[in-house]
Design a protein around this motif. Structure first.
Motif, PDB file in Angstrom:
ATOM      1  N   ILE A  98       0.824  -1.208   0.000  1.00 45.44           N
ATOM      2  CA  ILE A  98       0.000   0.000   0.000  1.00 45.44           C
ATOM      3  C   ILE A  98       0.861   1.261   0.000  1.00 45.44           C
ATOM      4  N   TYR A  99       2.135   1.144   0.404  1.00 49.02           N
ATOM      5  CA  TYR A  99       3.057   2.287   0.321  1.00 49.02           C
ATOM      6  C   TYR A  99       3.088   2.848  -1.094  1.00 49.02           C
ATOM      7  N   VAL A 100       3.126   1.966  -2.071  1.00 50.38           N
ATOM      8  CA  VAL A 100       3.202   2.403  -3.470  1.00 50.38           C
ATOM      9  C   VAL A 100       1.938   3.173  -3.829  1.00 50.38           C
ATOM     10  N   MET A 101       0.778   2.642  -3.415  1.00 49.84           N
ATOM     11  CA  MET A 101      -0.473   3.325  -3.727  1.00 49.84           C
ATOM     12  C   MET A 101      -0.518   4.682  -3.030  1.00 49.84           C
ATOM     13  N   TRP A 102      -0.149   4.723  -1.745  1.00 53.56           N
ATOM     14  CA  TRP A 102      -0.158   5.991  -1.033  1.00 53.56           C
ATOM     15  C   TRP A 102       0.855   6.957  -1.629  1.00 53.56           C
ATOM     16  N   LEU A 103       1.994   6.439  -2.096  1.00 48.49           N
ATOM     17  CA  LEU A 103       2.989   7.294  -2.745  1.00 48.49           C
ATOM     18  C   LEU A 103       2.387   7.940  -3.983  1.00 48.49           C
ATOM     19  N   LEU A 104       1.708   7.123  -4.798  1.00 47.88           N
ATOM     20  CA  LEU A 104       1.157   7.636  -6.052  1.00 47.88           C
ATOM     21  C   LEU A 104      -0.072   8.510  -5.849  1.00 47.88           C
ATOM     22  N   GLN A 128     -11.286  -2.630  -5.849  1.00 46.14           N
ATOM     23  CA  GLN A 128      -9.908  -2.268  -6.194  1.00 46.14           C
ATOM     24  C   GLN A 128      -9.958  -1.080  -7.126  1.00 46.14           C
ATOM     25  N   ASN A 129      -9.166  -0.063  -6.850  1.00 44.04           N
ATOM     26  CA  ASN A 129      -9.004   0.981  -7.846  1.00 44.04           C
ATOM     27  C   ASN A 129      -7.904   0.527  -8.815  1.00 44.04           C
ATOM     28  N   ILE A 130      -7.593   1.333  -9.786  1.00 43.67           N
ATOM     29  CA  ILE A 130      -6.651   0.904 -10.826  1.00 43.67           C
ATOM     30  C   ILE A 130      -5.239   0.667 -10.269  1.00 43.67           C
ATOM     31  N   ILE A 131      -4.834   1.457  -9.301  1.00 41.62           N
ATOM     32  CA  ILE A 131      -3.506   1.267  -8.700  1.00 41.62           C
ATOM     33  C   ILE A 131      -3.491  -0.006  -7.863  1.00 41.62           C
ATOM     34  N   GLU A 132      -4.570  -0.238  -7.098  1.00 41.07           N
ATOM     35  CA  GLU A 132      -4.667  -1.465  -6.303  1.00 41.07           C
ATOM     36  C   GLU A 132      -4.662  -2.707  -7.194  1.00 41.07           C
ATOM     37  N   GLN A 133      -5.269  -2.612  -8.365  1.00 44.22           N
ATOM     38  CA  GLN A 133      -5.259  -3.743  -9.296  1.00 44.22           C
ATOM     39  C   GLN A 133      -3.833  -4.097  -9.688  1.00 44.22           C
ATOM     40  N   GLY A 134      -3.034  -3.098  -9.984  1.00 46.06           N
ATOM     41  CA  GLY A 134      -1.641  -3.335 -10.353  1.00 46.06           C
ATOM     42  C   GLY A 134      -0.813  -3.896  -9.212  1.00 46.06           C
ATOM     43  N   LEU A 135      -1.176  -3.544  -7.981  1.00 47.25           N
ATOM     44  CA  LEU A 135      -0.426  -3.996  -6.805  1.00 47.25           C
ATOM     45  C   LEU A 135      -0.955  -5.303  -6.227  1.00 47.25           C
ATOM     46  N   GLY A 136      -2.142  -5.710  -6.670  1.00 47.33           N
ATOM     47  CA  GLY A 136      -2.729  -6.950  -6.171  1.00 47.33           C
ATOM     48  C   GLY A 136      -3.285  -6.829  -4.762  1.00 47.33           C
ATOM     49  N   LEU A 178       6.418  10.608   3.242  1.00 48.81           N
ATOM     50  CA  LEU A 178       6.693   9.165   3.241  1.00 48.81           C
ATOM     51  C   LEU A 178       6.893   8.644   4.656  1.00 48.81           C
ATOM     52  N   PHE A 179       7.602   9.386   5.485  1.00 50.49           N
ATOM     53  CA  PHE A 179       7.817   9.004   6.882  1.00 50.49           C
ATOM     54  C   PHE A 179       6.485   8.926   7.623  1.00 50.49           C
ATOM     55  N   TYR A 180       5.618   9.918   7.399  1.00 45.33           N
ATOM     56  CA  TYR A 180       4.299   9.941   8.033  1.00 45.33           C
ATOM     57  C   TYR A 180       3.494   8.705   7.641  1.00 45.33           C
ATOM     58  N   TYR A 181       3.402   8.414   6.348  1.00 52.30           N
ATOM     59  CA  TYR A 181       2.592   7.283   5.896  1.00 52.30           C
ATOM     60  C   TYR A 181       3.200   5.942   6.302  1.00 52.30           C
ATOM     61  N   ARG A 182       4.504   5.869   6.424  1.00 52.36           N
ATOM     62  CA  ARG A 182       5.136   4.624   6.884  1.00 52.36           C
ATOM     63  C   ARG A 182       4.695   4.326   8.315  1.00 52.36           C
ATOM     64  N   HIS A 183       4.712   5.351   9.148  1.00 48.93           N
ATOM     65  CA  HIS A 183       4.287   5.157  10.538  1.00 48.93           C
ATOM     66  C   HIS A 183       2.777   4.986  10.650  1.00 48.93           C
ATOM     67  N   LEU A 184       2.033   5.638   9.769  1.00 50.74           N
ATOM     68  CA  LEU A 184       0.579   5.483   9.768  1.00 50.74           C
ATOM     69  C   LEU A 184       0.209   4.035   9.477  1.00 50.74           C
ATOM     70  N   LEU A 185       0.875   3.423   8.516  1.00 50.97           N
ATOM     71  CA  LEU A 185       0.597   2.037   8.145  1.00 50.97           C
ATOM     72  C   LEU A 185       0.824   1.100   9.319  1.00 50.97           C
ATOM     73  N   GLU A 186       1.847   1.349  10.106  1.00 52.10           N
ATOM     74  CA  GLU A 186       2.152   0.483  11.244  1.00 52.10           C
ATOM     75  C   GLU A 186       1.094   0.561  12.338  1.00 52.10           C
ATOM     76  N   ILE A 194     -16.335   2.195   7.770  1.00 48.16           N
ATOM     77  CA  ILE A 194     -15.015   1.635   8.041  1.00 48.16           C
ATOM     78  C   ILE A 194     -14.426   1.154   6.719  1.00 48.16           C
ATOM     79  N   VAL A 195     -13.132   1.396   6.517  1.00 54.27           N
ATOM     80  CA  VAL A 195     -12.422   0.903   5.341  1.00 54.27           C
ATOM     81  C   VAL A 195     -11.196   0.132   5.805  1.00 54.27           C
ATOM     82  N   PHE A 196     -11.100  -1.112   5.362  1.00 55.91           N
ATOM     83  CA  PHE A 196      -9.895  -1.916   5.570  1.00 55.91           C
ATOM     84  C   PHE A 196      -9.148  -1.867   4.242  1.00 55.91           C
ATOM     85  N   CYS A 197      -8.091  -1.062   4.147  1.00 56.33           N
ATOM     86  CA  CYS A 197      -7.377  -0.899   2.885  1.00 56.33           C
ATOM     87  C   CYS A 197      -6.088  -1.717   2.893  1.00 56.33           C
TER      88      CYS A 197
END
Length: 186
Positions: free
Chosen positions: A21-27, A127-135, A82-90, A159-162
């Motif tokens: 999901i880092y890639v999706m959040w990055l994009l 799945q959005n188009i980016i999620e499709q590419g990332l599986g 990127l640092f923020y989203y890395r810690h958010l994911l955890e 609630i969203v489980f992404c």
């Protein structure tokens, strides 16, 4: 598990977002946030140049600060995002019990959102188009007040489980629990 189980409550499924999901959040989020912040900085630097030129009675403002500000600030803003989203994911944690769905997560504002089964009206896996590419997949849980809000196709879920590799498993657990709840009231 940070939240307390209620009497008779059992955990049926627990999960966290996949690191893909880092890639999706990055994009989608990080680059957009960086562009907005850099745009604001560029706008403010242009205003500062105009004010500086006016204060020093210059006929033409010197805009050399704008590109240099963007060149030096863009990587810093991107790295912070990127640092923020890395810690958010955890911090993200998803739980489905025999009574409710629970989302926990956040850095600046820690949230725990719990939706009991008697309030759930719909469960959507997409799945959005980016999620499709990332599986990866997103699972959305709707309640009566949330499914009708927004533009069709862009409804806001309760609630969203992404970032799930297999969203069908928790979705089927929720659907089965909903059927059982609606049949027995338990």
């Amino acid at each position: 598990m940070a939240f307390a189980l209620q009497e008779g409550e059992q955990v049926l499924w627990e999960g966290r977002p996949e690191k893909r999901i880092y890639v999706m959040w990055l994009l989608t989020r990080v680059i957009l946030m960086s562009l907005v912040i850099c745009g604001i900085l560029a706008y403010l630097s242009v205003i500062a140049c105009v004010i500086y030129a006016a204060a020093h009675h210059m006929k033409e403002p010197v805009f050399i600060l704008v590109p240099s500000l963007l060149i030096f600030s863009a990587p810093v803003v991107l790295a912070c995002a990127l640092f923020y989203y890395r810690h958010l994911l955890e911090t993200f944690h998803y739980t489905v019990t025999n009574q409710r769905c629970v989302f926990e997560g956040g850095i600046f504002v820690r949230r725990r959102r719990s939706v009991p089964f008697h309030k759930i009206t719909d469960v959507e896996v997409n799945q959005n188009i980016i999620e499709q590419g990332l599986g990866i997949w997103s699972l959305k849980v709707f309640t009566p007040g949330t499914g009708s809000v927004g533009v069709p196709g862009f409804e806001k879920a309760e609630i969203v489980f992404c970032g799930l590799l297999d969203a069908d498993k928790p979705a089927s657990i929720i659907q089965d629990a909903l059927k059982k709840f609606k049949a027995t009231g338990e």
